[in-house]
Design an enzyme around this catalytic site. Sequence first.
Site, short mmCIF file in Angstrom:
data_model
loop_
_atom_site.label_atom_id
_atom_site.label_comp_id
_atom_site.label_asym_id
_atom_site.label_seq_id
_atom_site.Cartn_x
_atom_site.Cartn_y
_atom_site.Cartn_z
N ASP A 398 1.19 -0.99 -0.15
CA ASP A 398 0.04 0.19 -0.25
C ASP A 398 1.00 1.62 0.27
OD1 ASP A 398 -2.43 1.76 0.37
OD2 ASP A 398 -2.81 1.19 2.33
N GLU A 401 2.75 4.96 -3.81
CA GLU A 401 2.66 6.05 -5.39
C GLU A 401 3.98 6.42 -5.19
OE1 GLU A 401 0.40 5.86 -3.22
OE2 GLU A 401 -0.92 4.69 -4.30
N ASP A 476 -9.21 4.37 -2.51
CA ASP A 476 -9.35 4.16 -1.49
C ASP A 476 -10.83 4.72 -1.73
OD1 ASP A 476 -7.64 3.39 0.09
OD2 ASP A 476 -7.16 5.19 1.12
C1 GLC Z 1 -4.83 3.63 2.78
C2 GLC Z 1 -4.81 2.54 1.97
C3 GLC Z 1 -5.75 1.62 2.98
C4 GLC Z 1 -5.76 1.12 4.24
C5 GLC Z 1 -5.41 2.58 4.68
C6 GLC Z 1 -4.54 1.73 6.13
O1 GLC Z 1 -6.13 4.21 2.48
O2 GLC Z 1 -6.17 2.62 0.74
O3 GLC Z 1 -6.55 0.91 2.44
O4 GLC Z 1 -7.13 0.97 4.70
O5 GLC Z 1 -4.05 3.19 4.04
O6 GLC Z 1 -2.66 1.29 5.81
#
Ligand code: GLC
Length: 795
Positions: A398, A401, A476
């Site tokens: 995650d 980017e 998200d």
């Molecule tokens: C980001 C991710 C989400 C995750 C959050 C906390 O917003 O896209 O899926 O739950 O981080 O890690």
Amino acid sequence: MDDTHPGLWQPVRKLTVRQISEQSASLYSKHGLVEVSVLAQDLFRLRITSARTFCPSPSWAVSKTDWPGATAEIGAGRSQVWIQTARGKLSVGLADGGWQVQDDSGAELFASVPAESGFAKDGCRMSLRLAEGQALFGLGETSGPLNKRGLIREFWNSDVLGHASAIHASLRNLYISIPFGISLRHGRTAGLFWDNPARQTWDLGQLRLDRWQMQAASGEVDLYLFLGPQVSDVVGRYTELTGRIPLPPRWALGYQQSRYSYQSRARVEEIARTFRRRKIPCDVIYLDIHHMNGYRVFTFGKTFPKPKEMTAKLARQGFKVVAIVDPGVKNDPKFGVLKRGLAANAFVKAADGKKDYVGKVWPGESRFPDFLNAAARRWWGAEQTRLADLGVAGFWNDMNEPANFALPTKTLPDDCVHQTDSGQLTHAKAHNLYGTQMARASREGALAHQPDRRPLVITRAGYAGVQRYGLVWTGDNSSVWEHLADAVQMCLNLSLSGLAFCGSDAGGFLDNATPELLARWTQLGAVTPFFRNHSNVETIGQEPWALGPRAEAICRRYIELRYRLLPYLYCLFAQAHKSGTPIMRPLFWHYQEDPLALAGDDQFMLGPDFLVAPILRQGAVARAVYLPRGRWFNFWTGQRHRGSQHIIAQAPLEVLPLFVRAGAIIPMGPVRQYVSETEPRIIELHIWPGGRGELDWYEDDGLTMAYESGNVHQKRVTLSSYRRGGAILRFAASKGPYPSRVKRWRVIWRGGRRAEVGGRRSESGGPRSRPPTSDLGAIALEFANSDEPMERRIK
Ligand code: GLC
């Protein structure tokens, strides 16, 4: 994008032919170089640079470079050079450097506007003519309608929390950047991939209605031009060029439960128990960032004592555990991962090229691994083994980017320095590659550690080719109806862009889902490739049971349907792996000549035989469904419909409108609580007669890499009609050494009156009509499986 004013962009023009070979031609002028080449009958490459040489570094996206070439005529005249194959022609004008691609009938597929194309101090630009009615698809991850005509998209991977797409205008940036467009014009499909990871902006007919304008902040023009004419030709070639999805472990096709976050071991175990107690199938539980010790990557905090014991206990209940892995390494001098990363000199450098850049993410001050560097990837992969040794089965990459809270740009500064496998790159040039290379580090690390286990890597960010390393989800979203609707086209365009394994957070991530929204989103999730429910911290619970008994019953039923459909889905995954054919497809994949199929972005095909028309609006209990040519059946009731028309499908909350093409053979298995609970020995073949159909049956061990060396089992099954309504089912001889686990085939007749067994309720069966899940249709026949060819008459 600044508006065109001719003269600003210097085209590479007044060209002279330098060399012509069997597969390519190179041209030069004082403005730069042009090279055209033929990779296949339907694939050309066009490179243009204003520099003296082409960039020598290999592409990060392209995985196939050894093209055998194709029979082509390459010629040069006084005014142009051209390459002609049986499928079409690419020509470049010597005077102005303009180029054109035509199909085999001479019709224009792409044509540049030389006066609006060329190079400037800060980048290069290519402007193409857009024809009236030309529709555009692909582009990886986008918000808005299915057809991208009229969109402006900037390819710059961005953490866009709560991408409020359909509520506001389409977003310019999202997490994934894939500069690959599919054009459909007069019933013919063609494709264009600009392999340049720098920040690109594409205006697809917004500022100028008749122009497709592309601009890259740096680099050269490196276009791959796909001639089609079918969308399957374009996507097949594109995925041949940039790679196809690896086969995931079979359990990754099951239902998956996530939450930001299940904050303790006790809570995770409670969730697992609840699934089993409530008999809701589930294969995977996710650990979001709260499992870590102060957000230190690859660690477990105090609330997760004895993680190995936890994963082992969950494994006994049939659960796999996937853990989040963020790139930011906490800048804590006592933290082992940091210490070893420093020792390996593995972090992205600040502008001076010497000091590590320090930004800020969940752990506070953090350094960023330089995934564009092979040694750094190896180091990261080695760190990841700690999770694998604790029994973690998958890695959820995650914030890659990468996200950076320290700056208003929300990422690393443009002038940061990456020490890549092929020399230094500024972050501005490396940015869009970061996510893909992180997923690569994760996959390669997993394979180095356990060479015979299929890794599961999930990534939020990516560039073209990311499908080789990980699956993607759409980031998200929010628990709003607009995002449910957007999930359909997002997954369809991702699928068309090579990312066949994709999905959205079912139920929506931000905000609170209502029971109705959760029910509808679970219905959709059950028929999308990646099926995971995930929700944000501080939202109300979103597990299938969290929003009341009616939503729970619906979620259970559709999760069960998912497990029933696993044999069909697995065959589709195998096909995506082999040929790039997406699992989830827009209608025009199969009905390209039908303008109505082109327009429908609120329904889709799951494989060749299912047409899904999800309910995407609050309160809706019916919807219009467009059925393309042919004959169709309502999956639930068996009701027949003529194609080439719109019908109204009744859809009380319990019903996901689902239609099946006449001629379909859908292999189905039993409901299981998790994939490895039982290995089905009897596979049901549901058949809907009245048309021809085929099934590419596929099996392998579902877990190891042996499929790569051919340890698979395949056989073609076909259905055709005979006399009045009867059907013939033919099995070709099996191929491949893997022994089929199927002992018996059970044919379930789903056409006509016999289908009444499962079709107890009519389509207008009232608000609580229950779609049956395990007793659909009537058993027509059952017989032993064989590797030999066989034929069965039914009815
Ligand atoms: C980001 C991710 C989400 C995750 C959050 C906390 O917003 O896209 O899926 O739950 O981080 O890690």
